[in-house]
Design a protein around this motif. Sequence first.
Motif, PDB file in Angstrom:
ATOM      1  N   HIS A 400      32.427  38.940  37.350  1.00  0.00           N
ATOM      2  CA  HIS A 400      33.098  38.177  38.408  1.00  0.00           C
ATOM      3  C   HIS A 400      32.219  38.025  39.636  1.00  0.00           C
ATOM      4  CE1 HIS A 400      37.298  39.218  36.596  1.00  0.00           C
ATOM      5  NE2 HIS A 400      36.632  38.321  35.887  1.00  0.00           N
ATOM      6  N   PHE A 405      34.907  33.092  38.920  1.00  0.00           N
ATOM      7  CA  PHE A 405      35.815  32.326  38.072  1.00  0.00           C
ATOM      8  C   PHE A 405      37.091  31.957  38.807  1.00  0.00           C
ATOM      9  CE2 PHE A 405      33.208  34.715  35.016  1.00  0.00           C
ATOM     10  CZ  PHE A 405      32.803  33.693  34.185  1.00  0.00           C
ATOM     11  N   THR A 406      37.497  32.795  39.753  1.00  0.00           N
ATOM     12  CA  THR A 406      38.707  32.473  40.516  1.00  0.00           C
ATOM     13  C   THR A 406      38.546  31.177  41.301  1.00  0.00           C
ATOM     14  OG1 THR A 406      37.876  33.862  42.327  1.00  0.00           O
ATOM     15  CG2 THR A 406      39.377  34.885  40.746  1.00  0.00           C
ATOM     16  N   GLU A 408      37.070  28.479  40.282  1.00  0.00           N
ATOM     17  CA  GLU A 408      37.328  27.360  39.386  1.00  0.00           C
ATOM     18  C   GLU A 408      38.822  27.182  39.132  1.00  0.00           C
ATOM     19  OE1 GLU A 408      35.169  27.963  35.827  1.00  0.00           O
ATOM     20  OE2 GLU A 408      33.196  27.966  36.792  1.00  0.00           O
ATOM     21  N   TYR A 409      39.538  28.294  39.035  1.00  0.00           N
ATOM     22  CA  TYR A 409      40.943  28.214  38.644  1.00  0.00           C
ATOM     23  C   TYR A 409      41.883  28.083  39.840  1.00  0.00           C
ATOM     24  CZ  TYR A 409      38.901  30.006  34.331  1.00  0.00           C
ATOM     25  OH  TYR A 409      38.113  30.161  33.225  1.00  0.00           O
ATOM     26  N   LEU A 410      41.531  28.661  40.988  1.00  0.00           N
ATOM     27  CA  LEU A 410      42.435  28.697  42.129  1.00  0.00           C
ATOM     28  C   LEU A 410      42.070  27.725  43.240  1.00  0.00           C
ATOM     29  CD1 LEU A 410      42.879  32.577  42.493  1.00  0.00           C
ATOM     30  CD2 LEU A 410      44.306  30.967  41.211  1.00  0.00           C
TER      31      LEU A 410
END
Length: 546
Positions: A400, A405-406, A408-410
């Motif tokens: 992480h 990655f957060t 991209e998603y959040l």
Amino acid sequence: MGHTLTFPLSSLRAALHSVDAGRKEASRLVPRFLRTSLVTLLVAISYYAATTLGVFLKPPHTSMATFWPPGAILLAALLLARTRMWWIFLSAVLPAHLLAQLQAGGTVPDALGWFVGNAGGALMGAVCIRHFRKARLLFNSVQGLVIFLIFGVLVAPVLKSFLDVAMTILIGRGADYWMSWTTRLTSNMIANLIIVPTIVIFGMKGISWLSRVSRARYFEAGVLAVGIVVVSLLVFSRQDGTGSMAYIYAPLPLLLWAALRFGAGGLSASMLVVALISAWNAMHGRGPFGNLSLADDVLSLHVLLTVFALPLMLTAALIDERRRGDETLRGTRSKLVNAQEQERHRIARELHDGIVQQLTLVGLGVDDLRSGSNAPAKPALDKLYDQISVVSNATRDLSHNLHPFTLEYLGLVRALKKLCREAGAKSGLTIDFSEKDMPSHLPSDISHCLFRISQEALQNIVKHSHARTASMELRVRSGHALLRIVDDGVGITPEQHHRGGTGLVNMHERVWALDGTCKVTSGPLKGTTVEASVPLKEASQAQLDV
């Protein structure tokens, strides 16, 4: 009995294709022909107007020219056009030249002789310049400018002046060959030095370039133009001769302003205004050299304009070179940052999807073994399970950290909130987060840049600042995304700030690669403030305007 005409379907298709191709070819040729005709007509009209202007700026009863622009017009047209168009331009300007010269009282043989000088000098200069440099690269580098100065400002006027003065002496309009040659040479040199860059740069950028200029830029150009006109009139319209020598360099600050802010094109346009005003006053005996003879007055004026133009044109070329070098370096650094992010993403994905999953499976297997094992083996299996869990969690955290990655998603806002929350939970800090007017989506490079800066700043706060509270603010203002991180820690000493660590260097590199700015303000026991500003792209800005 009727007759039926038959032919293969393929022949019909071929005929239709031929007709369609003919129509397309005609549609291409007609606009091209019209464009060529309009450009040729424009060159002829410009040459006629320039010749008329040059005749108008000649002092009465002399063959001396204070400013002679038709050769410069022709040279600029040849530099902008393809070589196959040159003969068309030369053919078009011939009647314009004859018309202007005959209206000024010349004869056809005299006009033809002077045309040979004008056309020959421009053609020689264009051939030599084209051999060494393309027109679009002529004024944006010192090398290109030197090539133009040698062949466009020196070689072409020398050839043209020899032919012009020889014709003048032959028809009995001049007696002092070298004085006539010198004044004609300098008038042609000044015209080429000033007019050619203006036309070539504007011709390369096109009219569409004007639509991209901001209103503030137009206002600045207008103020500069008014200043140039007013100061030139004050300096070159004075009647007191030597008394006006105190004001002779008054236009120089404005010309420097034009060179620094508007480049070679703005400088040349400003110099053109100065040259026209000074030439008009010189032919009437006014200006700083009004107490000299007419020939010495004109020659001194040409030297003054050359002294103004040459160093400022070199300055503009150096600035343009530096700007393009910065853009190239910024592009290279941006590519390196993107390549680094891609490699981090690849490694993080392999760690997360490969090693972490394998460790998870191994942990599940060990858990099954310890649940079914006897008492002597259970402590060792418990220890092994705990070690596998620690390694798995550390690998997941490393994955992480390598790639968020957060993000991209959040999205950026929620990812930063999560980052602040986790950093505060691990360190015991109170970290406040606020955002204002942020668009729902940002370009990936901007989001990654701001997230990495936030990540690096929070790591520095946790490890080194000994702070109790910190705050992070994210907002949009004037088309820029602004990030501000403040802590109340021990701060950074001036020596540490000057020396800079890897984290500070990475922050500056990431922001600079996106044409932004990053400022770190700190002092001993005064906390640290990190401020980053990144220009938003058009797509993101459009979301804000809706």
